[in-house]
Design a protein around this motif. Structure first.
Motif, PDB file in Angstrom:
ATOM      1  N   SER A   1       0.839  -1.200   0.000  1.00  0.00           N
ATOM      2  CA  SER A   1       0.000   0.000   0.000  1.00  0.00           C
ATOM      3  C   SER A   1       0.877   1.255   0.000  1.00  0.00           C
ATOM      4  O   SER A   1       1.897   1.320   0.685  1.00  0.00           O
ATOM      5  N   PRO A   2       0.477   2.245  -0.792  1.00  0.00           N
ATOM      6  CA  PRO A   2       1.313   3.451  -0.932  1.00  0.00           C
ATOM      7  C   PRO A   2       1.068   4.501   0.142  1.00  0.00           C
ATOM      8  O   PRO A   2       0.061   4.470   0.855  1.00  0.00           O
ATOM      9  N   SER A   3       1.967   5.447   0.187  1.00  0.00           N
ATOM     10  CA  SER A   3       1.794   6.637   1.004  1.00  0.00           C
ATOM     11  C   SER A   3       0.913   7.626   0.215  1.00  0.00           C
ATOM     12  O   SER A   3       0.562   7.363  -0.939  1.00  0.00           O
ATOM     13  N   ASN A   4       0.561   8.726   0.830  1.00  0.00           N
ATOM     14  CA  ASN A   4      -0.154   9.765   0.066  1.00  0.00           C
ATOM     15  C   ASN A   4       0.329  11.119   0.554  1.00  0.00           C
ATOM     16  O   ASN A   4       0.893  11.224   1.648  1.00  0.00           O
ATOM     17  N   ILE A   5       0.122  12.129  -0.289  1.00  0.00           N
ATOM     18  CA  ILE A   5       0.494  13.490   0.146  1.00  0.00           C
ATOM     19  C   ILE A   5      -0.761  14.369   0.124  1.00  0.00           C
ATOM     20  O   ILE A   5      -1.450  14.448  -0.894  1.00  0.00           O
ATOM     21  N   ALA A   6      -1.042  14.999   1.265  1.00  0.00           N
ATOM     22  CA  ALA A   6      -2.241  15.841   1.352  1.00  0.00           C
ATOM     23  C   ALA A   6      -2.001  17.162   0.642  1.00  0.00           C
ATOM     24  O   ALA A   6      -0.906  17.737   0.707  1.00  0.00           O
ATOM     25  N   LEU A   7      -3.048  17.660  -0.025  1.00  0.00           N
ATOM     26  CA  LEU A   7      -3.009  18.987  -0.654  1.00  0.00           C
ATOM     27  C   LEU A   7      -3.680  19.977   0.300  1.00  0.00           C
ATOM     28  O   LEU A   7      -3.096  20.995   0.665  1.00  0.00           O
ATOM     29  N   VAL A   8      -4.908  19.685   0.722  1.00  0.00           N
ATOM     30  CA  VAL A   8      -5.489  20.382   1.889  1.00  0.00           C
ATOM     31  C   VAL A   8      -5.246  19.447   3.063  1.00  0.00           C
ATOM     32  O   VAL A   8      -5.580  18.264   3.006  1.00  0.00           O
ATOM     33  N   LYS A   9      -4.611  19.987   4.089  1.00  0.00           N
ATOM     34  CA  LYS A   9      -4.077  19.145   5.166  1.00  0.00           C
ATOM     35  C   LYS A   9      -5.104  18.840   6.253  1.00  0.00           C
ATOM     36  O   LYS A   9      -5.909  19.703   6.610  1.00  0.00           O
TER      37      LYS A   9
ATOM     38  N   ALA B   1       5.678  -3.860  17.575  1.00  0.00           N
ATOM     39  CA  ALA B   1       4.761  -4.965  17.914  1.00  0.00           C
ATOM     40  C   ALA B   1       3.752  -4.477  18.947  1.00  0.00           C
ATOM     41  O   ALA B   1       2.553  -4.734  18.843  1.00  0.00           O
ATOM     42  N   GLU B   2       4.247  -3.721  19.922  1.00  0.00           N
ATOM     43  CA  GLU B   2       3.360  -3.217  20.975  1.00  0.00           C
ATOM     44  C   GLU B   2       2.281  -2.287  20.410  1.00  0.00           C
ATOM     45  O   GLU B   2       1.111  -2.381  20.761  1.00  0.00           O
ATOM     46  N   LYS B   3       2.702  -1.418  19.461  1.00  0.00           N
ATOM     47  CA  LYS B   3       1.732  -0.489  18.845  1.00  0.00           C
ATOM     48  C   LYS B   3       0.657  -1.253  18.075  1.00  0.00           C
ATOM     49  O   LYS B   3      -0.523  -0.939  18.145  1.00  0.00           O
ATOM     50  N   VAL B   4       1.107  -2.255  17.296  1.00  0.00           N
ATOM     51  CA  VAL B   4       0.147  -2.999  16.479  1.00  0.00           C
ATOM     52  C   VAL B   4      -0.759  -3.853  17.369  1.00  0.00           C
ATOM     53  O   VAL B   4      -1.950  -4.001  17.085  1.00  0.00           O
ATOM     54  N   GLU B   5      -0.203  -4.356  18.470  1.00  0.00           N
ATOM     55  CA  GLU B   5      -1.024  -5.114  19.426  1.00  0.00           C
ATOM     56  C   GLU B   5      -2.167  -4.241  19.940  1.00  0.00           C
ATOM     57  O   GLU B   5      -3.313  -4.668  20.001  1.00  0.00           O
ATOM     58  N   LYS B   6      -1.814  -2.996  20.290  1.00  0.00           N
ATOM     59  CA  LYS B   6      -2.845  -2.058  20.785  1.00  0.00           C
ATOM     60  C   LYS B   6      -3.892  -1.793  19.699  1.00  0.00           C
ATOM     61  O   LYS B   6      -5.087  -1.731  19.955  1.00  0.00           O
ATOM     62  N   TYR B   7      -3.399  -1.628  18.474  1.00  0.00           N
ATOM     63  CA  TYR B   7      -4.311  -1.355  17.355  1.00  0.00           C
ATOM     64  C   TYR B   7      -5.261  -2.545  17.153  1.00  0.00           C
ATOM     65  O   TYR B   7      -6.481  -2.358  17.060  1.00  0.00           O
ATOM     66  N   PHE B   8      -4.719  -3.757  17.128  1.00  0.00           N
ATOM     67  CA  PHE B   8      -5.561  -4.949  16.948  1.00  0.00           C
ATOM     68  C   PHE B   8      -6.546  -5.066  18.123  1.00  0.00           C
ATOM     69  O   PHE B   8      -7.711  -5.396  17.917  1.00  0.00           O
ATOM     70  N   ALA B   9      -6.059  -4.803  19.341  1.00  0.00           N
ATOM     71  CA  ALA B   9      -6.950  -4.906  20.507  1.00  0.00           C
ATOM     72  C   ALA B   9      -8.109  -3.921  20.365  1.00  0.00           C
ATOM     73  O   ALA B   9      -9.245  -4.211  20.756  1.00  0.00           O
ATOM     74  N   SER B  10      -7.847  -2.748  19.745  1.00  0.00           N
ATOM     75  CA  SER B  10      -8.913  -1.750  19.587  1.00  0.00           C
ATOM     76  C   SER B  10      -9.933  -2.189  18.525  1.00  0.00           C
ATOM     77  O   SER B  10     -11.007  -1.600  18.410  1.00  0.00           O
ATOM     78  N   LEU B  11      -9.587  -3.215  17.733  1.00  0.00           N
ATOM     79  CA  LEU B  11     -10.479  -3.642  16.646  1.00  0.00           C
ATOM     80  C   LEU B  11     -11.247  -4.922  16.966  1.00  0.00           C
ATOM     81  O   LEU B  11     -11.935  -5.465  16.104  1.00  0.00           O
TER      82      LEU B  11
ATOM     83  N   ALA C   1      -1.675  -0.726   4.687  1.00  0.00           N
ATOM     84  CA  ALA C   1      -1.302  -2.096   4.281  1.00  0.00           C
ATOM     85  C   ALA C   1      -1.844  -3.097   5.314  1.00  0.00           C
ATOM     86  O   ALA C   1      -2.412  -4.140   4.947  1.00  0.00           O
ATOM     87  N   LEU C   2      -1.702  -2.766   6.596  1.00  0.00           N
ATOM     88  CA  LEU C   2      -2.207  -3.660   7.661  1.00  0.00           C
ATOM     89  C   LEU C   2      -3.725  -3.815   7.569  1.00  0.00           C
ATOM     90  O   LEU C   2      -4.255  -4.930   7.651  1.00  0.00           O
ATOM     91  N   ALA C   3      -4.416  -2.682   7.414  1.00  0.00           N
ATOM     92  CA  ALA C   3      -5.887  -2.717   7.371  1.00  0.00           C
ATOM     93  C   ALA C   3      -6.369  -3.540   6.173  1.00  0.00           C
ATOM     94  O   ALA C   3      -7.330  -4.310   6.280  1.00  0.00           O
ATOM     95  N   LEU C   4      -5.692  -3.400   5.032  1.00  0.00           N
ATOM     96  CA  LEU C   4      -6.083  -4.173   3.846  1.00  0.00           C
ATOM     97  C   LEU C   4      -5.886  -5.667   4.098  1.00  0.00           C
ATOM     98  O   LEU C   4      -6.711  -6.494   3.701  1.00  0.00           O
ATOM     99  N   CYS C   5      -4.781  -6.018   4.783  1.00  0.00           N
ATOM    100  CA  CYS C   5      -4.548  -7.435   5.126  1.00  0.00           C
ATOM    101  C   CYS C   5      -5.696  -7.944   5.997  1.00  0.00           C
ATOM    102  O   CYS C   5      -6.190  -9.063   5.799  1.00  0.00           O
TER     103      CYS C   5
ATOM    104  N   TYR D   1     -11.778   2.768   6.552  1.00  0.00           N
ATOM    105  CA  TYR D   1     -12.278   2.972   7.928  1.00  0.00           C
ATOM    106  C   TYR D   1     -11.284   2.409   8.942  1.00  0.00           C
ATOM    107  O   TYR D   1     -10.909   3.074   9.918  1.00  0.00           O
ATOM    108  N   LEU D   2     -10.816   1.176   8.695  1.00  0.00           N
ATOM    109  CA  LEU D   2      -9.869   0.541   9.626  1.00  0.00           C
ATOM    110  C   LEU D   2      -8.515   1.248   9.602  1.00  0.00           C
ATOM    111  O   LEU D   2      -7.860   1.396  10.636  1.00  0.00           O
ATOM    112  N   SER D   3      -8.095   1.696   8.426  1.00  0.00           N
ATOM    113  CA  SER D   3      -6.830   2.440   8.301  1.00  0.00           C
ATOM    114  C   SER D   3      -6.901   3.703   9.149  1.00  0.00           C
ATOM    115  O   SER D   3      -5.951   4.055   9.863  1.00  0.00           O
ATOM    116  N   ARG D   4      -8.037   4.391   9.047  1.00  0.00           N
ATOM    117  CA  ARG D   4      -8.221   5.644   9.797  1.00  0.00           C
ATOM    118  C   ARG D   4      -8.024   5.436  11.291  1.00  0.00           C
ATOM    119  O   ARG D   4      -7.413   6.259  11.971  1.00  0.00           O
ATOM    120  N   LEU D   5      -8.502   4.295  11.794  1.00  0.00           N
ATOM    121  CA  LEU D   5      -8.366   4.051  13.231  1.00  0.00           C
ATOM    122  C   LEU D   5      -6.903   3.862  13.615  1.00  0.00           C
ATOM    123  O   LEU D   5      -6.523   4.069  14.763  1.00  0.00           O
TER     124      LEU D   5
END
Ligand code: PMV
Length: 365
Positions: A24-32, A86-96, A131-135, A159-163
């Motif tokens: 999954s790619p990065s993006n660049i905001a035009l209006v931030k 790993a700790e950050k992603v664990e928290k993210y998964f726990a929130s989902l 990339a994680l959310a798509l997986c 939606y999941l990426s946003r979280l």
């Protein structure tokens, strides 16, 4: 929109190990997007170009869980174990787990790589979290055999990426995305981004974004801290109104292919983002002297040649150069002669608008 679903529990006979992989790619905001509330909801709508070269390639290998830890995972970046991630992603998964209760049934090994050099000063949260959310959305399809229509799949991934990271919501669509409610943009939502390439001029599909690496150093103030500082910023409310007005005007300009208005708004947004940092309490500065030198050279080049070369900035010192494909030869030679001397180790990343994420074969390196 409520994706909570207590039924998404895997039947134990189907708990067979497997792998899923997305780039999954990065993006660049035009209006931030700068300032948030609640669960990663934006204070104003934003619009971005999806990039093509700057991307994260993530493989999730899953098997039945071994322990009674709520979330069981290992995380590797470029082949090296990274316990802090790993700790950050664990928290993210726990929130989902309300959305995906099956996250509590599996052991995960996550292998991730960035296409851009590590510590090139490029933020990777948008590409990494999308990339994680798509997986995860692919995992849902695999275990529950619910074939979501492609637009429903990407909306859920957004939606999941946003979280995980607000700006990541915009990375799932090709070329151009809008995230956040805006009265001029039908179906726009604070909960997920929407695809916007079909609404704008064809020119933007072949747009370039060359990223001048002015400094590879890690930024001194994180985006998370920056968003939080908007809470006490006296200019905040006017800023959100300004972003709204600018997005309305940029929407018209991008539909019409009006590059001059596009560029004026884009450059104003870049400077406003950094002005907001400078007017936070405490104030801080993420641009470097060479960022300003490069901005001045871009403005002179535009004046001297009449070519529509514009800049934007992310929350850091590296300058993004935005321009249409028909002036690429002249711009590349200008970058090589005038701008690379301002870059750390002479490095710039030649990127451009891209077609969005892709699911990859897990058997190919
Ligand atoms: O997605 P976050 O929370 O890292 O915030 C990113 C904010 C900016 O990159 C500065 C602007 C944007 O809209 O991408």
């Amino acid at each position: 929109m409520d994706y909570t679903n207590s039924k998404l529990v895997i039947d134990s006979s189907k708990l067979i190990p497997g792998k899923i992989r997305w780039r999954s790619p990065s993006n660049i905001a035009l209006v931030k997007y700068w300032g948030k509330y609640g669960q990663q909801l934006p204070k104003n709508a934003s619009i971005s170009l999806t990039l093509s070269q700057a991307a994260t390639d993530t493989t999730i290998s899953y098997s039945p869980k071994q322990t009674d830890k709520e979330i069981e995972l290992e995380f590797y970046f470029a082949g090296e174990a990274k316990p802090a991630f790993a700790e950050k992603v664990e928290k993210y998964f726990a929130s989902l787990t309300n959305i995906y209760p099956f996250l509590k049934q599996l052991h995960f090994r996550i292998d991730t790589n960035n296409s851009f050099p590590h510590s090139a000063g490029i933020a990777s949260s948008a590409s990494a979290m999308s990339a994680l959310a798509l997986c995860l959305c692919s995992l849902e399809q695999r275990f529950f055999d619910e074939r979501l229509a492609p637009n429903t799949f990407l909306q859920k991934a957004s939606y999941l990426s946003r979280l995980g990271s607000g700006s990541a919501a915009r990375s799932v669509y090709p070329f151009v995305s809008v995230w956040g409610e805006h009265s001029d943009i039908a179906l726009s939502s604070n909960l997920y981004a929407i695809p916007f390439a079909d609404a704008v001029h064809e020119n933007f599909k072949t747009f370039h974004d060359d990223i001048l690496i002015i400094s590879k150093a890690e930024k001194s103030v994180s985006s998370r801290a920056g968003h939080n500082l908007m809470e006490g910023n006296l200019y905040a409310d006017n800023r959100y109104r300004q972003a709204n007005l600018r997005l309305g005007r940029l929407n018209d300009a991008m539909r019409a292919g009006d590059l001059e208005t596009f560029g004026n708004i884009t450059e104003a947004e870049a400077l406003t983002l950094h002005a907001l940092m400078m007017t936070s309490e405490p104030p801080y500065l993420l641009v470097e002297p060479n960022t300003i030198a490069a901005i001045q050279k871009v403005q002179s080049f535009r004046k001297d040649t009449g070519h529509p070369l514009y800049f934007t900035l992310d929350a850091g010192p590296n300058l993004h150069l935005l321009y249409p494909n028909n002036i690429a030869t002249e711009v590349k030679s200008f970058i090589r002669s005038e701008l690379t001397p301002l870059c750390q180790d002479g490095v710039y990343i030649a990127d451009r608008c891209g077609a969005g994420p892709e699911e990859l074969d897990t058997n190919i390196d």
